[in-house]
Design a protein around this motif. Sequence first.
Motif, PDB file in Angstrom:
ATOM      1  N   ARG A 152       0.826  -1.213   0.000  1.00 14.70           N
ATOM      2  CA  ARG A 152       0.000   0.000   0.000  1.00 14.70           C
ATOM      3  C   ARG A 152       0.861   1.264   0.000  1.00 14.70           C
ATOM      4  N   SER A 210       2.637   2.235   2.515  1.00 13.53           N
ATOM      5  CA  SER A 210       2.512   2.897   3.819  1.00 13.53           C
ATOM      6  C   SER A 210       3.820   2.912   4.601  1.00 13.53           C
ATOM      7  N   TRP A 220      -6.187  -8.058  12.298  1.00  9.76           N
ATOM      8  CA  TRP A 220      -6.587  -8.659  11.027  1.00  9.76           C
ATOM      9  C   TRP A 220      -7.304  -9.993  11.286  1.00  9.76           C
ATOM     10  N   GLN A 233     -11.051 -10.454  10.258  1.00 10.35           N
ATOM     11  CA  GLN A 233     -11.237 -11.218   9.016  1.00 10.35           C
ATOM     12  C   GLN A 233     -11.504 -12.701   9.256  1.00 10.35           C
ATOM     13  N   LYS A 260      -7.277   0.152  10.220  1.00  9.71           N
ATOM     14  CA  LYS A 260      -8.432   0.605   9.418  1.00  9.71           C
ATOM     15  C   LYS A 260      -7.955   1.163   8.087  1.00  9.71           C
ATOM     16  N   GLU A 261      -6.910   2.000   8.140  1.00  5.77           N
ATOM     17  CA  GLU A 261      -6.435   2.628   6.901  1.00  5.77           C
ATOM     18  C   GLU A 261      -5.889   1.589   5.935  1.00  5.77           C
ATOM     19  N   ALA A 262      -5.299   0.525   6.484  1.00  3.99           N
ATOM     20  CA  ALA A 262      -4.725  -0.498   5.611  1.00  3.99           C
ATOM     21  C   ALA A 262      -5.772  -1.531   5.188  1.00  3.99           C
ATOM     22  N   GLY A 263      -6.990  -1.362   5.695  1.00  6.41           N
ATOM     23  CA  GLY A 263      -8.057  -2.294   5.321  1.00  6.41           C
ATOM     24  C   GLY A 263      -7.959  -3.659   5.996  1.00  6.41           C
ATOM     25  N   PRO A 317     -12.447  -3.933   8.518  1.00  3.44           N
ATOM     26  CA  PRO A 317     -13.457  -3.167   7.792  1.00  3.44           C
ATOM     27  C   PRO A 317     -13.936  -1.951   8.587  1.00  3.44           C
ATOM     28  N   GLU A 318     -14.393  -0.962   7.868  1.00  4.84           N
ATOM     29  CA  GLU A 318     -14.804   0.315   8.461  1.00  4.84           C
ATOM     30  C   GLU A 318     -15.867   0.141   9.551  1.00  4.84           C
TER      31      GLU A 318
END
Length: 565
Positions: free
Chosen positions: A273, A275, A314, A318, A345-348, A351-352
């Motif tokens: 990403r 980052s 994660w 997930q 959150k920013e890296a997914g 989930p939001e």
Amino acid sequence: MKLKQTINQTIQKAFDKANISEQPMSVSEATKPDFGDYQFNGAMALSKKLGKNPRDIAASIIENLDIDGIIAKAEIAGPGFINLWLNPLFIATNCERSRVDERVGVEKHENPIKVVVDYSGPNMAKQMHVGHLRSTIIGDTLANLLTFLGDEVIRQNHIGDWGTQFGMLIAYLEEMGEDGSVSLKDLEQFYKDAKGRFDADAEFADKAREYVVKIQSGDAYCLELWQKFIDISLGHCEEVYEKLNVNLTRDDVRAESFYNDELPKVIDALNERGSLKESNGAQCVFLEGDEIPVLVQKGDGGYLYATTDLAALWYRAQVLGAKRISYVVDARQGGHFKQVFRVAKEAGFVPEDVKLEHIAFGTMMDKGGKPFKTRDGGTVKLIDLLDEAVIKAKAAIKDKESYSEEEVEALAKIIGIGAVKYADLAINRESNYIFNWDKMLSFEGNTSLYMQYAYARIQSIFRRFDGELKGEIIIGDVLEHRLAVMLLRFEDILERTAEDASPNQITTYLYELATLFMRFYEQNPILKEGVPEEIKISRLLLADLTAKTIKQGLDILGIQVVDKL
Ligand code: ARG
């Protein structure tokens, strides 16, 4: 029952009838008996919107209010408050229902969610100390509460079992051979001794370093030693959980090492990403507006506490599919969690719509307001503290002669451990808290003993009653009315506590309930001669629901009750 919601619905109906299209604000519990049971304070806010005098608005709401079995009386007060009194028949019927319901009238969530509660999290290289007490107790309460409310709770014990110090510890365990298990009883001492060897003997130090590399590359022999070390250490923690009456088992352990294989993937994902930034040889994530970056990989390739927590986030979102993830950890780790939550959150990774929360708590202090230490300045071991609680509780038991020795023993455990837990849970969790034996083992005030005493007192009434508990609740006076309303508030209190993860709302409630009951009981004798049969039954029914509610409340806090005290 959802008392507040039920009252709000009647207000909504009045709004509809009065043609007020605004959404009514929620009623609140009245702060004084003179103000009724509940208050509606929304007329003032409406006055601007509607361009009318708030008292006129209040009057029109009252005019349209169904006195339909829920509300018996409504009065305007002050600038436009509406004081509401509930219908005695409505509260009596609902108390009767709660009494025969094994959930004392508390409904399960219609849409349960998966919640991860991360708590306790001791470090394997050290003895569990009082700092872990708060996480364990508060976390367990939250997990119990959400389970009771019907959510799917996944308890996670994120134990610290990974890091370079383990090379040294297992090298020492190996050296100790047969004696290893014995000397591991005192982890603090074991650590000190291992460190002593490490500093004094170069050969030992080399071996320790070699073992670190070997554990990390999956060497079978070293891993076996490491596993043995963890098993024994964890066994100590489990002894504490058992004493504490806490619902944590081996199955709940998801140790730091569990995420080991995922750590390189965390770095890869962040890298993909874009980052990651290098800073002094280390890999970091810089968050906008944050001066201090999040370190995720050291120059030598080693990973950090934050990397593991990112992998855990994660996994929880997930793989486990959690919609709420609650970390019950010391307030001093606030910065850490703020950062890893943001990165995740920013890296997914998460989930939001998943709620991430740090359930922070303050430090345990001694009477002098200093962090809790032993007399010689060491950390207080949790197990010692709990043993002391039981000894002190024994001294607090009155009429010891009327119990057998085993009974005194069992009673002291329930009282002593209950006292320690209750005292912790009863304060606002974010405050530092002053540990005070005398206060926590008192029969008076907001203590577990007071609650256990109220419960036992009700049981003693029932021991003296030999009739059949059949009949109905008749609300005869103001105290009975207030007691019944208080009993019906239980579900609202639990829901609010679950929302804010603040167990002290339960203790405050239980204290008010028990106090109210004691006053009711003083004023309204139950088994005394001359009390008419139907009144006797009605009071017994209220007493029974009170006891059941206290028991259920304490059960959520992980505190037991006794029938005799
Ligand atoms: N082992 C940590 C400590 O003692 C607590 C772990 C908290 N949980 C977490 N996911 N970081 O400070």
